[in-house]
Design an enzyme around this catalytic site. Structure first.
Site, PDB file in Angstrom:
ATOM      1  N   SER A 133       0.853  -1.187   0.000  1.00  0.00           N
ATOM      2  CA  SER A 133       0.000   0.000   0.000  1.00  0.00           C
ATOM      3  C   SER A 133       0.889   1.236   0.000  1.00  0.00           C
ATOM      4  O   SER A 133       2.109   1.145   0.131  1.00  0.00           O
ATOM      5  CB  SER A 133      -0.938   0.011   1.212  1.00  0.00           C
ATOM      6  OG  SER A 133      -0.227   0.265   2.404  1.00  0.00           O
ATOM      7  N   CYS A 134       0.261   2.393  -0.134  1.00  0.00           N
ATOM      8  CA  CYS A 134       0.982   3.670  -0.116  1.00  0.00           C
ATOM      9  C   CYS A 134      -0.044   4.744   0.212  1.00  0.00           C
ATOM     10  O   CYS A 134      -0.936   4.512   1.016  1.00  0.00           O
ATOM     11  CB  CYS A 134       1.677   3.911  -1.457  1.00  0.00           C
ATOM     12  SG  CYS A 134       0.560   3.936  -2.881  1.00  0.00           S
TER      13      CYS A 134
END
Length: 180
Positions: A133-134
């Protein structure tokens, strides 16, 4: 991300378009008919994208190692989020491997042995499932690409990423300030 949408024959311009041009290679402005996404692939793609409900379940079950590509300061909750209304911090149980650690000074993906070291330094086991994720689901793809380079080809990306998670009032959040 292209694989999620049904494209299997994909190449990455390692170093970007500027390096491609600097190397003297040709560019064109038209798209081939192969590049157009078919409607049936879109519905299949939605099922492949790792979603927030699975993140919540993973906090409890720890089936996947959740790796966040944001900067350490944003992950720790000490730097403000760039989007209004988004909490600071990270998904409980996740680990931070900033996407910038996957690239060298010329923005080229590091060699496999260096990539492997970066993940191992953060305690990421290549023998267990990983989800990336980011902030918005884009730079997480760099982590997925790095993992792909070292042989881990089954890494889903949490499409909503921190923007989705941090905007929801009921999602749990950890930060370094809570741990002090």
């Amino acid at each position: 991300m292209f694989r999620v949408f049904g494209h299997e024959r994909i190449w990455v311009l390692d170093g970007g378009l500027s390096r491609w041009r600097a190397s003297g290679f040709d560019v064109e402005s038209s798209a081939s008919s192969d590049a157009i996404l078919k409607a049936s692939a879109a519905s299949e793609a939605i099922e492949k994208v790792y979603q927030g409900l699975r993140v919540q379940k993973n906090i409890e079950e720890q089936t996947h190692q959740h790796v966040d590509a944001r900067s350490k300061a944003r992950f720790d909750g000490v730097a403000p989020e760039p989007r209004k209304g988004i909490k600071s911090g990270h998904v409980p149980g996740s680990k931070c491997v900033p996407f910038s650690q996957m690239l060298d000074g010329s923005q080229t993906l590091l060699p496999a042995d260096e990539l492997k070291k970066r993940f191992e330094q953060e305690g990421i086991s290549l023998n267990r499932p990983v989800v990336a994720s980011c902030g918005t689901g884009v730079t997480a793809c760099i982590l997925a690409l790095g993992l792909h380079r070292i042989g881990k080809t089954d890494v889903p990306v949490y499409g909503g990423s921190w923007t989705e998670w941090g905007a929801h009032p009921d999602t749990p959040v950890d930060s370094s300030e809570e741990q002090m």
